[in-house]
Write a protein that holds these residues in place. Structure first.
Motif, PDB file in Angstrom:
ATOM      1  N   ILE A  91       0.842  -1.199   0.000  1.00 50.24           N
ATOM      2  CA  ILE A  91       0.000   0.000   0.000  1.00 50.24           C
ATOM      3  C   ILE A  91       0.877   1.249   0.000  1.00 50.24           C
ATOM      4  CG2 ILE A  91      -1.654   1.347   1.367  1.00 50.24           C
ATOM      5  CD1 ILE A  91      -2.774  -1.407   2.353  1.00 50.24           C
ATOM      6  N   THR A  92       1.917   1.246   0.828  1.00 40.65           N
ATOM      7  CA  THR A  92       2.831   2.390   0.925  1.00 40.65           C
ATOM      8  C   THR A  92       3.581   2.616  -0.389  1.00 40.65           C
ATOM      9  OG1 THR A  92       3.103   1.962   3.277  1.00 40.65           O
ATOM     10  CG2 THR A  92       4.755   3.347   2.253  1.00 40.65           C
ATOM     11  N   GLN A  93       3.909   1.555  -1.089  1.00 41.96           N
ATOM     12  CA  GLN A  93       4.625   1.673  -2.362  1.00 41.96           C
ATOM     13  C   GLN A  93       3.709   2.102  -3.511  1.00 41.96           C
ATOM     14  OE1 GLN A  93       8.061   1.266  -2.644  1.00 41.96           O
ATOM     15  NE2 GLN A  93       7.844   1.266  -0.429  1.00 41.96           N
ATOM     16  N   MET A  94       2.497   1.580  -3.514  1.00 39.62           N
ATOM     17  CA  MET A  94       1.584   1.834  -4.638  1.00 39.62           C
ATOM     18  C   MET A  94       0.896   3.202  -4.579  1.00 39.62           C
ATOM     19  SD  MET A  94       1.757  -0.506  -6.881  1.00 39.62           S
ATOM     20  CE  MET A  94       0.294  -0.189  -7.841  1.00 39.62           C
ATOM     21  N   PHE A 115      -7.277   1.148   0.300  1.00 41.38           N
ATOM     22  CA  PHE A 115      -6.442   0.120  -0.313  1.00 41.38           C
ATOM     23  C   PHE A 115      -6.329  -1.132   0.552  1.00 41.38           C
ATOM     24  CE2 PHE A 115      -3.614   2.763  -3.407  1.00 41.38           C
ATOM     25  CZ  PHE A 115      -4.716   3.007  -4.197  1.00 41.38           C
ATOM     26  N   ASP A 116      -7.287  -1.384   1.417  1.00 37.06           N
ATOM     27  CA  ASP A 116      -7.210  -2.543   2.311  1.00 37.06           C
ATOM     28  C   ASP A 116      -7.510  -3.866   1.622  1.00 37.06           C
ATOM     29  OD1 ASP A 116      -9.944  -1.727   2.098  1.00 37.06           O
ATOM     30  OD2 ASP A 116     -10.401  -2.931   3.874  1.00 37.06           O
ATOM     31  N   CYS A 117      -8.121  -3.848   0.469  1.00 31.78           N
ATOM     32  CA  CYS A 117      -8.469  -5.051  -0.305  1.00 31.78           C
ATOM     33  C   CYS A 117      -9.354  -6.015   0.482  1.00 31.78           C
ATOM     34  CB  CYS A 117      -7.234  -5.791  -0.797  1.00 31.78           C
ATOM     35  SG  CYS A 117      -6.203  -4.837  -1.904  1.00 31.78           S
ATOM     36  N   ASP A 123      -7.248  -0.196  10.054  1.00 35.40           N
ATOM     37  CA  ASP A 123      -6.430   0.828  10.704  1.00 35.40           C
ATOM     38  C   ASP A 123      -5.022   0.866  10.110  1.00 35.40           C
ATOM     39  OD1 ASP A 123      -8.322   1.873  12.620  1.00 35.40           O
ATOM     40  OD2 ASP A 123      -8.082  -0.008  13.727  1.00 35.40           O
ATOM     41  N   MET A 124      -4.438  -0.298   9.875  1.00 40.36           N
ATOM     42  CA  MET A 124      -3.109  -0.378   9.291  1.00 40.36           C
ATOM     43  C   MET A 124      -3.137   0.146   7.839  1.00 40.36           C
ATOM     44  SD  MET A 124      -0.470  -3.593   8.984  1.00 40.36           S
ATOM     45  CE  MET A 124      -1.701  -4.653   8.287  1.00 40.36           C
ATOM     46  N   ALA A 125      -4.163  -0.217   7.089  1.00 42.82           N
ATOM     47  CA  ALA A 125      -4.280   0.252   5.708  1.00 42.82           C
ATOM     48  C   ALA A 125      -4.432   1.770   5.664  1.00 42.82           C
ATOM     49  CB  ALA A 125      -5.463  -0.424   5.023  1.00 42.82           C
ATOM     50  N   ALA A 126      -5.254   2.317   6.547  1.00 39.24           N
ATOM     51  CA  ALA A 126      -5.458   3.770   6.592  1.00 39.24           C
ATOM     52  C   ALA A 126      -4.149   4.484   6.888  1.00 39.24           C
ATOM     53  CB  ALA A 126      -6.513   4.113   7.645  1.00 39.24           C
ATOM     54  N   ARG A 127      -3.416   3.983   7.867  1.00 41.78           N
ATOM     55  CA  ARG A 127      -2.137   4.610   8.220  1.00 41.78           C
ATOM     56  C   ARG A 127      -1.136   4.521   7.063  1.00 41.78           C
ATOM     57  NH1 ARG A 127      -3.739   5.587  12.777  1.00 41.78           N
ATOM     58  NH2 ARG A 127      -3.837   4.665  14.776  1.00 41.78           N
ATOM     59  N   ALA A 128      -1.065   3.369   6.427  1.00 46.87           N
ATOM     60  CA  ALA A 128      -0.122   3.196   5.316  1.00 46.87           C
ATOM     61  C   ALA A 128      -0.487   4.110   4.143  1.00 46.87           C
ATOM     62  CB  ALA A 128      -0.113   1.739   4.862  1.00 46.87           C
ATOM     63  N   ASP A 159     -14.302   5.954  10.020  1.00 47.79           N
ATOM     64  CA  ASP A 159     -13.746   6.294  11.326  1.00 47.79           C
ATOM     65  C   ASP A 159     -12.244   6.004  11.383  1.00 47.79           C
ATOM     66  OD1 ASP A 159     -16.285   7.057  12.083  1.00 47.79           O
ATOM     67  OD2 ASP A 159     -16.657   5.274  13.324  1.00 47.79           O
ATOM     68  N   ALA A 160     -11.827   4.880  10.835  1.00 48.66           N
ATOM     69  CA  ALA A 160     -10.406   4.530  10.829  1.00 48.66           C
ATOM     70  C   ALA A 160      -9.597   5.551  10.034  1.00 48.66           C
ATOM     71  CB  ALA A 160     -10.199   3.132  10.245  1.00 48.66           C
ATOM     72  N   TYR A 161     -10.100   5.947   8.885  1.00 52.73           N
ATOM     73  CA  TYR A 161      -9.390   6.923   8.058  1.00 52.73           C
ATOM     74  C   TYR A 161      -9.387   8.306   8.696  1.00 52.73           C
ATOM     75  CZ  TYR A 161      -7.964   4.120   4.111  1.00 52.73           C
ATOM     76  OH  TYR A 161      -7.311   3.215   3.320  1.00 52.73           O
ATOM     77  N   MET A 162     -10.476   8.713   9.327  1.00 49.57           N
ATOM     78  CA  MET A 162     -10.522  10.015   9.991  1.00 49.57           C
ATOM     79  C   MET A 162      -9.540  10.062  11.160  1.00 49.57           C
ATOM     80  SD  MET A 162     -12.360  12.050   8.305  1.00 49.57           S
ATOM     81  CE  MET A 162     -12.364  13.402   9.456  1.00 49.57           C
ATOM     82  N   ASN A 163      -9.490   8.999  11.952  1.00 53.17           N
ATOM     83  CA  ASN A 163      -8.552   8.949  13.074  1.00 53.17           C
ATOM     84  C   ASN A 163      -7.101   8.972  12.581  1.00 53.17           C
ATOM     85  OD1 ASN A 163     -10.616   8.881  14.960  1.00 53.17           O
ATOM     86  ND2 ASN A 163     -10.628   6.652  15.092  1.00 53.17           N
ATOM     87  N   ALA A 164      -6.815   8.192  11.574  1.00 45.47           N
ATOM     88  CA  ALA A 164      -5.458   8.158  11.021  1.00 45.47           C
ATOM     89  C   ALA A 164      -5.098   9.504  10.392  1.00 45.47           C
ATOM     90  CB  ALA A 164      -5.331   7.035   9.996  1.00 45.47           C
TER      91      ALA A 164
END
Length: 177
Positions: A91-94, A115-117, A123-128, A159-164
């Protein structure tokens, strides 16, 4: 961030969506709203060449239908294998690769989906994804892209994306909000 009822109805010059290595559409509504035309374009790409994680493929919106996909073009970012299993590194690369491509295509309004697929912790996908967007925005000259939105239809993702977002762009943690 936008949380529309139907994400495929969001107007944009370019919508960036995750894809897997067999280029199957990530959502049945995308298939239905494009009358199957987007999947036909992806199938033609798959027949013509070998698809690998890290590649980008552009398609149309499937046709101009009143209840169809509103983005003019779609960019399919191959983030996962056939099983849709992805990871934060990919996710970080793409993410910046997609944004470079969007800018090179002259897109002014760009919409991305998470991009969590469906397999990566949201939460990890949002942060990345948001960390990669922030680095891209602060490290590169952008000629075309004027607006960038991330659209999702479920409250958990929103919510996950807003927090991140608040943490990554403003340094606020959950306890400080």
């Amino acid at each position: 961030f936008k949380k529309p009822y139907q994400i495929w109805q969001t107007s944009a010059d370019l919508m960036i969506v995750p894809a897997n290595s067999v280029l199957s559409l990530p959502d049945r509504w995308l298939h239905k709203m494009s009358r199957g035309h987007i999947q036909e374009e992806l199938d033609a790409i798959l027949r013509a060449k070998k698809v690998h994680i890290g590649q980008l493929y552009q398609t149309s919106n499937g046709g101009d239908y009143p209840d169809g996909v509103q983005a003019r073009r779609l960019l399919h970012a191959v983030l996962a294998a056939e099983t849709w299993v992805s990871n934060a590194h990919t996710i970080t690369q793409m993410t910046p690769k997609c944004l470079f491509a969007a800018d090179a295509m002259g897109a002014k309004t760009v919409v991305m989906t998470p991009f969590d697929c469906g397999t990566v912790d949201i939460d990890m996908a949002a942060r990345a994804q948001l960390t990669a967007i922030r680095k891209f925005l602060y490290s590169n000259r952008i000629d075309s892209v004027e607006r960038l939105y991330i659209v999702m239809s479920d409250k958990l993702s929103h919510d996950a994306y807003m927090n991140a977002y608040q943490e990554i762009f403003y340094g606020l943690t959950e306890s400080e909000k």
